[in-house]
Motif scaffolding. Structure first.
Motif, PDB file in Angstrom:
ATOM      1  N   UNK A 403       0.832  -1.209   0.000  1.00  0.00           N
ATOM      2  CA  UNK A 403       0.000   0.000   0.000  1.00  0.00           C
ATOM      3  C   UNK A 403       0.866   1.259   0.000  1.00  0.00           C
ATOM      4  N   UNK A 404       0.508   2.188  -0.848  1.00  0.00           N
ATOM      5  CA  UNK A 404       1.236   3.452  -0.928  1.00  0.00           C
ATOM      6  C   UNK A 404       0.447   4.525  -0.189  1.00  0.00           C
ATOM      7  N   UNK A 405       1.112   5.172   0.731  1.00  0.00           N
ATOM      8  CA  UNK A 405       0.433   6.115   1.616  1.00  0.00           C
ATOM      9  C   UNK A 405      -0.232   7.247   0.843  1.00  0.00           C
ATOM     10  N   UNK A 406       0.436   7.776  -0.161  1.00  0.00           N
ATOM     11  CA  UNK A 406      -0.130   8.895  -0.922  1.00  0.00           C
ATOM     12  C   UNK A 406      -1.397   8.475  -1.651  1.00  0.00           C
ATOM     13  N   UNK A 407      -1.391   7.292  -2.215  1.00  0.00           N
ATOM     14  CA  UNK A 407      -2.583   6.801  -2.920  1.00  0.00           C
ATOM     15  C   UNK A 407      -3.691   6.455  -1.943  1.00  0.00           C
ATOM     16  N   UNK A 408      -3.300   5.943  -0.776  1.00  0.00           N
ATOM     17  CA  UNK A 408      -4.305   5.641   0.240  1.00  0.00           C
ATOM     18  C   UNK A 408      -5.017   6.920   0.674  1.00  0.00           C
ATOM     19  N   UNK A 409      -4.258   7.951   0.904  1.00  0.00           N
ATOM     20  CA  UNK A 409      -4.859   9.225   1.294  1.00  0.00           C
ATOM     21  C   UNK A 409      -5.702   9.812   0.170  1.00  0.00           C
ATOM     22  N   UNK A 410      -5.270   9.634  -1.072  1.00  0.00           N
ATOM     23  CA  UNK A 410      -6.028  10.134  -2.214  1.00  0.00           C
ATOM     24  C   UNK A 410      -7.378   9.430  -2.322  1.00  0.00           C
ATOM     25  N   UNK A 722     -15.776   9.106  -7.945  1.00  0.00           N
ATOM     26  CA  UNK A 722     -14.692   8.751  -7.020  1.00  0.00           C
ATOM     27  C   UNK A 722     -13.501   8.220  -7.807  1.00  0.00           C
ATOM     28  N   UNK A 723     -13.790   7.330  -8.751  1.00  0.00           N
ATOM     29  CA  UNK A 723     -12.730   6.732  -9.564  1.00  0.00           C
ATOM     30  C   UNK A 723     -11.924   7.819 -10.281  1.00  0.00           C
ATOM     31  N   UNK A 724     -12.612   8.768 -10.870  1.00  0.00           N
ATOM     32  CA  UNK A 724     -11.940   9.809 -11.649  1.00  0.00           C
ATOM     33  C   UNK A 724     -11.042  10.671 -10.765  1.00  0.00           C
ATOM     34  N   UNK A 725     -11.560  11.115  -9.630  1.00  0.00           N
ATOM     35  CA  UNK A 725     -10.748  11.970  -8.758  1.00  0.00           C
ATOM     36  C   UNK A 725      -9.551  11.210  -8.214  1.00  0.00           C
ATOM     37  N   UNK A 726      -9.783   9.977  -7.766  1.00  0.00           N
ATOM     38  CA  UNK A 726      -8.671   9.189  -7.242  1.00  0.00           C
ATOM     39  C   UNK A 726      -7.616   8.932  -8.306  1.00  0.00           C
ATOM     40  N   UNK A 727      -8.043   8.518  -9.489  1.00  0.00           N
ATOM     41  CA  UNK A 727      -7.084   8.206 -10.552  1.00  0.00           C
ATOM     42  C   UNK A 727      -6.268   9.434 -10.940  1.00  0.00           C
ATOM     43  N   UNK A 728      -6.913  10.562 -11.006  1.00  0.00           N
ATOM     44  CA  UNK A 728      -6.207  11.793 -11.354  1.00  0.00           C
ATOM     45  C   UNK A 728      -5.138  12.117 -10.313  1.00  0.00           C
ATOM     46  N   UNK A 729      -5.490  12.008  -9.025  1.00  0.00           N
ATOM     47  CA  UNK A 729      -4.534  12.314  -7.965  1.00  0.00           C
ATOM     48  C   UNK A 729      -3.452  11.252  -7.849  1.00  0.00           C
ATOM     49  N   UNK A 730      -3.843   9.998  -8.015  1.00  0.00           N
ATOM     50  CA  UNK A 730      -2.886   8.906  -7.845  1.00  0.00           C
ATOM     51  C   UNK A 730      -1.814   8.910  -8.934  1.00  0.00           C
ATOM     52  N   UNK A 731      -2.174   9.354 -10.142  1.00  0.00           N
ATOM     53  CA  UNK A 731      -1.230   9.351 -11.261  1.00  0.00           C
ATOM     54  C   UNK A 731      -0.646  10.728 -11.531  1.00  0.00           C
ATOM     55  N   UNK A 732      -0.875  11.643 -10.607  1.00  0.00           N
ATOM     56  CA  UNK A 732      -0.330  12.984 -10.779  1.00  0.00           C
ATOM     57  C   UNK A 732       1.184  12.918 -10.913  1.00  0.00           C
ATOM     58  N   UNK A 733       1.711  13.739 -11.796  1.00  0.00           N
ATOM     59  CA  UNK A 733       3.151  13.803 -12.062  1.00  0.00           C
ATOM     60  C   UNK A 733       3.679  12.605 -12.835  1.00  0.00           C
ATOM     61  N   UNK A 734       2.783  11.720 -13.274  1.00  0.00           N
ATOM     62  CA  UNK A 734       3.187  10.617 -14.143  1.00  0.00           C
ATOM     63  C   UNK A 734       2.791  10.956 -15.575  1.00  0.00           C
ATOM     64  N   UNK A 735       3.626  10.615 -16.534  1.00  0.00           N
ATOM     65  CA  UNK A 735       3.278  10.926 -17.928  1.00  0.00           C
ATOM     66  C   UNK A 735       2.028  10.176 -18.365  1.00  0.00           C
ATOM     67  N   UNK A 736       1.253  10.830 -19.196  1.00  0.00           N
ATOM     68  CA  UNK A 736       0.035  10.203 -19.714  1.00  0.00           C
ATOM     69  C   UNK A 736       0.432   9.097 -20.690  1.00  0.00           C
ATOM     70  N   UNK A 737      -0.151   7.944 -20.511  1.00  0.00           N
ATOM     71  CA  UNK A 737       0.158   6.792 -21.364  1.00  0.00           C
ATOM     72  C   UNK A 737      -1.117   6.304 -22.031  1.00  0.00           C
ATOM     73  N   UNK A 738      -1.013   6.018 -23.318  1.00  0.00           N
ATOM     74  CA  UNK A 738      -2.172   5.524 -24.061  1.00  0.00           C
ATOM     75  C   UNK A 738      -2.147   3.999 -24.095  1.00  0.00           C
TER      76      UNK A 738
END
Length: 873
Positions: A403-410, A722-738
């Motif tokens: 478990x990653x703390x930042x993602x858990x909090x997100x 919920x999914x959208x907000x979490x995913x956006x925060x969890x992948x913040x600062x990661x490059x967008x991948x198709x």
């Protein structure tokens, strides 16, 4: 020479002067007249006359009296020779001796002072007795087993980055080896408690004297016991203040000192000592006061913790700021001792600042999310065969989770923002029923990165992320299509099942080819769609289409594909019937996340994992290897992804677009709106969210009509948000991948619809709907009432015919084979052509009419004309 009386020389006579006798003459004679005469003592140089005796008195012949030392042999000492023996002389001698003895008898205060003989005798006797008692005690007192409290430890659960997640167990202790404790902290404890530990014996009288002196001079209270004795008390005995306990402590300490090393004793002492804040052992104390591990403690921090050993509660400067002066004084004493012993340099001492402990203490309880996460980890360890529950209860395990703390909090924040903050439990009773569960998995590794189990473990025990008692609804439908592609399945008419295969979406259409009881499922809100493609049926979650597809593929094959993707074999209510397609199975959120992660990973499945590392007493415990297998073909998984991309772009899950990344997913709603789901993924993250209804008192499932002030809750609403907000925060600062997709052969081929077109989609009351959506949210049936022609470049390959002059129909969608699952040659409902919102302009043989199709999400489905709602999207 003649001797005088007493053995001295005789006095010479002098004329005209009488002779003087020596005192104490040995013999005298007395005449009748009482005149005393002195006998002659022999010839001398002088002359003298003797008085003659009377004539009638006989004259005695006198002889010289010998000196006492010249007494004749046989005569008593001190008795002149020739003296007659007198019996009374013996009595006199006895009396004289008795008189002398009485003179030596002591009286008064001298009587209480022992003689040297008594002292010597008593000393010898006492020494022998002490030696006897020592050897007797040494022989009779064994080293016992450790007491129960000393061996109890908590299990420590850590986030992936090593920060503490939670502790469980009745005792907050985590044993560590001496190598896992910083040298600075070790030296600080020695400076505080026993500076001669490594050179002294188990029992050190000097330490007792030093402790007494330091206490008397105000340098702080110290124990007279050595560290060895304190360890024996902590580990083998107890804290009771009795003579028996002290005696046992004495003998056990001596024995132990002969049997184990000093390092072993110091390690045990540091693991059993109490530091306050419910922390037993220096590792628990380091976390409680400074939020670090014991090997990270500095000299200043170690000195403060060592000070606490003297008065754990009183010297906590946060709990008792009034005692800070005394605590700082003790801290200085420890540091000065370290300098004196050479463990700290003068310059380091000068730079040291008092390390105020942190204000807040990390909760070791199970409140909030901690309890859910801990229970999920325990379940994983038990089910995977690593550690059973009973063994784990013994404590002492250090478990590093994935478990990653930042993602858990997100995740927590997303749930709070989209659901919890929208509840009005006082004014809306139904809001008290709302529960949320969620899980996020890395598709490539199978690691669970975040989990949301519920509002608070202490208030609601059930973990909403792992419970298996709510229908998954239409989130199961992608497994049906995956199975169809995996097995090259075909329709009852023999057409291969692809994203463009046309099915009849009529409400309550009986399934064909099923040998069992008749089955005619309802669509959501009982809407009939007529002929629709598989892509369109997925976008709109058409039950009648997927029930028929399950029969075309084979319910047994569908069930097995779901298991291969990650659902447990024993998933409740997952039975090989046509209804399996509608999500009657009650898999958990975690189960569904694992299965969707397999789709995101191009069909490769590896069992999820919640634990990255586990150790006990410094030794690592082996974890099961994760065997990654190709559960389904890449084409089956990727073609499913292309279809699910349309659901996000233009179907029931457009709320997921707020994540700002390429995404695929599926909504689902259980019967009676008792649960709403969204399962979706990006190339980097697979996440499933479910909003459930449950009575907090009885535990019964409850419908969520009216929850959060909305007519109903479905997967395209709160779960997708919920999914959208979490995913956006969890992948913040990661490059967008198709997505990189490899589609099944023929996925881009347009199939000719049936020659007999179906009726326009209708609501139960047969009200007309136009292309703008209306109450059915643009759910045009996809049927072609005016015929159709194959697709040609530059067209969408379909025709539209309006029967009422305003309504439009949608041609079958085609898949141009793009990597993102969008369409290129054929228009798709709601803007499948490049993801546009207007659906594109279509032209067919029947004319040149433009059909504008709404692309709003299913969250606007608010019709409540039907009292019965089937599981759907």
């Amino acid at each position: 020479m003649a001797s005088g009386p007493g053995g001295g020389p005789a006095s010479a006579g002098r004329p005209g002067k009488p002779r003087t006798e020596a005192p104490h003459s040995a013999a005298r004679t007395t005449g009748p007249t009482g005149t005393t005469g002195t006998p002659a003592t022999g010839a001398g140089t002088g002359t003298g006359t003797n008085t003659p005796a009377p004539p009638d008195t006989p004259t005695a012949v006198l002889t010289p009296i010998p000196a006492p030392d010249e007494a004749p042999d046989g005569a008593p000492s001190g008795v002149p020779a020739g003296t007659p023996s007198d019996p009374s002389d013996g009595k006199a001698a006895k009396a004289e001796r008795s008189k002398k003895a009485k003179r030596h008898k002591r009286t008064g205060w001298r009587r209480i002072i022992p003689t040297w003989r008594m002292v010597l005798g008593s000393f010898l006797l006492g020494t022998l007795l002490l030696f006897g008692l020592f050897f007797l005690g040494y022989y009779l007192v064994p080293i016992p087993a450790a007491n129960e409290l000393a061996t109890k430890q908590s299990n420590v659960y850590l986030y992936a980055d090593g920060s503490q997640l939670a502790r469980d167990g009745t005792v907050n202790r985590e044993n560590v080896t001496l190598a896992q404790i910083s040298k600075e902290a070790q030296h600080a404890v020695l400076a505080a408690e026993d500076r001669d530990f490594y050179s002294e014996s188990a029992i050190d009288p000097k330490a007792m004297l030093r402790a007494a002196w330091n206490t008397a001079t105000g340098k702080g209270k110290q124990s007279g016991s050595t560290i060895t004795q304190q360890y024996v008390k902590n580990y083998y005995l107890g804290q009771e203040q009795t003579v028996t306990r002290k005696a046992k402590e004495f003998f056990i300490s001596i024995k132990l000192d002969r049997q184990v090393t000093k390092d072993h004793i110091l390690e045990g002492y540091l693991n059993t000592s109490f530091f306050g804040r419910s922390a037993y052992g220096i590792q628990a104390a380091a976390q409680a006061y400074y939020g670090v591990d014991a090997d990270e403690l500095t000299a200043a921090q170690g000195a403060y913790l060592a000070s606490l050993l003297n008065a754990p509660s009183s010297y906590d400067v946060i709990a008792h700021p009034e005692n800070k002066k005394a605590a700082v004084a003790r801290w200085n004493y420890v540091l000065d001792g370290m300098v004196k012993e050479g463990w700290l340099t003068e310059s380091e001492r000068a730079k040291a600042e008092f390390p105020t402990p942190k204000q807040t203490v990390t909760s070791t309880g199970m409140s909030g999310q901690r309890g859910y996460l801990v229970e999920a980890v325990k379940q994983y360890l038990d089910e995977s065969g690593v550690i059973d529950e009973e063994t784990l209860r013994q404590g002492g395990y250090r478990i590093t989770t994935t478990l990653q703390k930042s993602k858990q909090n997100a995740f927590i924040k997303a749930v709070d923002d989209k659901v919890m903050d929208q509840l009005d439990k006082k004014n809306r009773k139904v809001d008290n029923y709302v529960r949320v569960g969620g899980v996020s998995i890395d598709p490539k590794t199978g690691k669970v990165l975040a989990m949301y189990g519920g509002i608070d473990f202490t208030k609601q025990y059930y973990n909403n992320a792992t419970r298996r008692d709510y229908q998954v609804g239409s989130t199961f439908k992608p497994f049906v299509f995956t199975s169809a592609v995996q097995h090259d399945s075909a329709t009852q008419s023999g057409f291969p099942i692809t994203p463009n295969t046309i099915y009849d979406g009529t409400n309550r259409r009986p399934v064909q080819g099923w040998s069992g009881a008749a089955y005619a499922p309802e669509n959501e809100d009982q809407v009939s769609y007529g002929d629709v493609t598989v892509r369109q049926a997925t976008d709109k979650s058409v039950n009648s289409v997927y029930a028929q597809m399950a029969v075309d593929v084979g319910p047994q094959r569908v069930e097995q594909t779901a298991i291969d993707l990650g659902l447990p074999k024993d998933t409740p209510d997952m039975e090989p019937y046509p209804s399996i397609a509608l999500g009657t199975a009650t898999a958990s959120v975690l189960d569904m996340a694992e299965a969707y992660a397999t789709l995101a990973n191009h069909g490769k499945h590896g069992t999820y994992t919640l634990v990255a590392k586990i150790t006990k007493d410094g030794e690592e415990i082996n974890l099961p290897k994760q065997n990654v297998e190709q559960a389904v073909t890449r084409e089956a998984a990727d073609t499913t992804t292309s279809v699910l991309r349309s659901v996000v772009q233009s179907g029931t899950a457009t709320e997921a677009l707020a994540a700002g990344r390429p995404a695929a997913g599926k909504t689902g709603t259980a019967e009676e709106d008792q649960a709403a789901w969204f399962a979706g993924y990006t190339p980097d993250l697979a996440t499933v969210v479910s909003v459930m209804g449950q009575d907090p008192k009885t535990g019964a499932h409850k419908s969520l009509y009216g929850a959060m002030g909305l007519p109903r809750i479905n997967g395209g609403g709160a779960p997708a948000q919920i999914w959208a907000q979490f995913t956006k925060d969890a992948l913040k600062n990661k490059p967008v991948k198709d997505f990189d997709l490899e589609l099944q052969e023929g996925a881009d081929v347009i199939q000719v619809p049936p020659s007999q077109p179906a009726d326009e989609p209708s609501t139960p009351d047969d009200q007309e709907t136009d292309g703008s959506g209306g109450d059915t949210d643009g759910q045009t049936g996809g049927q072609d009432t005016g015929g159709s022609t194959p697709s040609t470049p530059g067209t969408d390959g379909g025709t539209t015919t309006g029967t009422d002059g305003g309504a439009t129909s949608t041609p079958p969608a085609t898949n141009g084979g793009t990597d993102d699952g969008g369409t290129t040659d054929g228009g798709d409902i709601g803007g499948g052509n490049g993801g546009t919102d207007d659906g594109g302009t279509t032209q067919g043989a029947g004319g040149n009419t433009a059909g504008t199709l709404s692309s709003t999400s299913s969250t606007s489905y608010t019709s409540s004309t039907s009292s019965t709602r089937r599981s759907s999207g």
